[in-house]
Each structure stands twice: as C-alpha cells, then as structure tokens.
Scaffold this active site. Structure first.
Site, mmCIF file in Angstrom:
data_model
loop_
_atom_site.group_PDB
_atom_site.id
_atom_site.type_symbol
_atom_site.label_atom_id
_atom_site.label_comp_id
_atom_site.label_asym_id
_atom_site.label_seq_id
_atom_site.Cartn_x
_atom_site.Cartn_y
_atom_site.Cartn_z
ATOM 1 N N PHE A 58 79.939 47.823 15.230
ATOM 2 C CA PHE A 58 80.748 48.726 14.364
ATOM 3 C C PHE A 58 81.306 48.015 13.377
ATOM 4 C CE2 PHE A 58 84.351 50.995 13.993
ATOM 5 C CZ PHE A 58 83.752 53.363 14.325
ATOM 6 N N TYR A 59 81.600 47.158 13.211
ATOM 7 C CA TYR A 59 82.569 46.252 11.999
ATOM 8 C C TYR A 59 81.439 46.510 10.496
ATOM 9 C CZ TYR A 59 85.752 44.824 16.292
ATOM 10 O OH TYR A 59 86.357 44.867 17.215
ATOM 11 N N SER A 60 82.080 47.151 10.038
ATOM 12 C CA SER A 60 81.138 47.264 8.548
ATOM 13 C C SER A 60 80.123 47.421 8.963
ATOM 14 C CB SER A 60 80.910 45.875 7.736
ATOM 15 O OG SER A 60 82.216 45.720 7.234
#
Length: 329
Positions: A58-60
């Site tokens: 999910f990060y970036s």
C-alpha cells in the site's frame, strides 16, 4: 547495532526496523520522499547494521517496494530480513484488496516482483478483514508459507480477540500461525499494553511497534511537513492528553540536552515485550539519532513525568475511527 530473536523463532533482527512508508513518491502523500532522497537513507541504515526492513504494498501504491527493492539489490539476500504487508486497496477493483485467498496470493506475487526477491522473510496482514472468513485467510497464509514464497507470517492493527482467534484456528488446523504483532505503541498511545502485548508475551510472539513518535507529535517538530499534512496525526492525537505528554517528553529532552524524538523512542524500546521498533527517517542524521536512542535509559522520575499525563482512550484501528476525545487528568 543490537540483535534479538524474532519472538520464538531462530531469526535474528535488529532492535530497530526501518519503516518504508516515507519512501516512494510524494504523489501518494506530500511528505513521502522520492527515490533519489530515499536511497541514501536506506543504504545508510543497512551500513549501520539495520537488517530488518518493513514494507507494504500500500505504501505509495507499490512504488515504495520498487524503490526499496532497487536500493537493496546489491545486498546479499541472506543479510536482510524483509517484511511486506497486504490488505488495503491497490486499485478500484473489488478483489484488489482484503484478505481473501485470491488477494493474498496475488499480493505476495506482486510484492515479490516489485521488490525483486524470491521470498519474503515475513508476510504481515495489514489489519483485520471482516468480509473474509478467518479460516480462509489463515489457510491461504499457510499455503504461501508452504510454497516457499514466505518464511513467517505476522499480523497488524486489530483487536486482541481477533488476533487470538486467528492464531487459535491456525493451531487447531495445523496451519502456520503468526509469529509477530505489529501494533501502534508510544507514550501517547499505549492501549495495546492492556491485552495485545501481554498475549504476545505469554505466547512468545514478537512485538514490532510502529509510530513510536505518535505520528510525529513526539518529534518536537510541530511544523514538519508530515505533522502539517498527515491526517492521522490530527485524527489520533489531537487531544489535550497527547499534547501534555508531548510537553513532558520535550521537557525531559531539554533537561538531558537530547531530542524529544530520542526520548520518545527510548520509552518504546524499553517497554516490556517489545522486540524491534519501527522507525521512519528522512535523513541520515535522523537515523543516527534514532540509533543512539538504543543506549538511552530513562530514569524512574522521567518515566513518572511521562506516564502521569496518560489517560485511557479508544483502541486505534480501521474500524474505530470515531473515537471519543479523552480528557486530561
């Protein structure tokens, strides 16, 4: 750098874990660093002995895994402990999210491609999925371990009863069980010390706290870009009790001639049951400051000054966003 066993496993991890939410692209969040700024910090962390790196799809929206993957491509794989996570929506597609068997299999394969590795040392469910039966999730996690794509599994951000039941189901069916819990813990939020962390201690599970600076509140830098733009800071720590604790941390830091962030990190590092604390850093200087906090020991009086401000509050998770504001003592 100090190393400890990861719960009851034989795997050794550094006492600090490099969080990667801040590495990727500012197009996702304005406070996220791009690849050119992220890479030197990642290299410095590894050079200083941090072998544990926490990622998430999910990060970036995947870019973070790609950035970190390119930064560590030259490091022998056995020297790193790589963790990634899944749960949150990666697109508008109805199946590109959650903890279904389909999405877990797809998420693991996608993370491996982005990072550029054959396996993950730790695969973590990023939270609890109420729309998927627990049995389906645990069976799928067991299968990705048996496939050789994942070595261990962990969980994050849920109620203690949910974590206990999922682990119970795994043990009843002979499936792979969780070896770790990643939960939010800091001087301004310690509700996980009621049930979650004692359960982990009893079962010998690793505890890897995130947000030791309370989303930046305890950093002493209220004007930082993240403090001004991260909605979680306001949602979770916009109350008088949190501000009182931040002031206490700041005063102790001033008395010692150190940074508030170091005092806040030292507080978390010393909590019972804590295995490895996740840190998010923007510069090599911040990295070194965090590492030096490993040697800090707070006095009973300093702990009293921090702890006396605390009042209980709602548990923070994705299913409890309308929290009741707490009042100071």
């Amino acid at each position: 750098m100090q190393y400890v066993n990861f719960g009851q496993t034989g795997m050794k991890v550094s006492r600090l874990c490099l969080g990667t939410m801040g590495f990727g692209t500012p197009a996702w969040r304005p406070w996220v660093m791009d690849e050119s700024a992220s890479t030197p910090v990642i290299h410095a962390a590894i050079e200083r002995g941090i072998n544990f790196i926490d990622l998430a799809d999910f990060y970036s929206i995947g870019v973070s895994e790609e950035v970190v993957g390119r930064a560590i491509r030259h490091i022998p794989r056995h020297k790193l402990v790589l963790a990634s996570k899944c749960l949150y929506a990666m697109s508008d597609d109805v199946n590109d999210q959650g903890l279904s068997r389909k999405h877990i299999f797809d998420a693991v394969d996608a993370s491996l491609r982005r990072i550029g590795t054959d396996y993950l040392d730790l695969f973590v469910i990023h939270g609890f999925d109420p729309s998927t039966p627990m049995e389906e999730t645990m069976r799928a996690l067991d299968d990705v371990v048996r496939s050789g794509k994942v070595r261990y599994i962990g969980a994050s951000t849920m109620y203690a009863w949910q974590f206990v039941k999922m682990n119970y189901l795994a043990k009843v069916h002979g499936w792979t069980s969780f070896v770790s819990m990643q939960c939010q813990l800091n001087a301004a939020y310690r509700e996980e010390e009621r049930e979650m962390i004692p359960y982990c201690q009893h079962e010998g599970l690793a505890v890897t706290p995130f947000s030791p600076l309370a989303r930046g509140l305890l950093s002493g830098n209220a004007t930082s870009l993240r403090n001004k733009t991260d909605q979680f800071t306001t949602q979770q720590y916009d109350d008088q009790t949190s501000l009182d604790i931040a002031r206490a941390v700041g005063q102790i830091a001033e008395n010692r001639g150190v940074l508030p962030s170091q005092i806040a990190l030292a507080w978390v590092n010393a909590r019972p049951g804590v295995t490895s604390t996740l840190i998010g850093v923007e510069t090599i200087e911040q990295l070194d400051q965090n590492i030096s906090a490993l040697d800090m020991v707070l006095t009973p009086q300093e702990l009293f000054e921090i702890d006396r401000c605390y009042t209980p509050c709602d548990v923070i998770n994705d299913y409890n966003v309308n929290r009741i504001p707490r009042q100071p003592r």
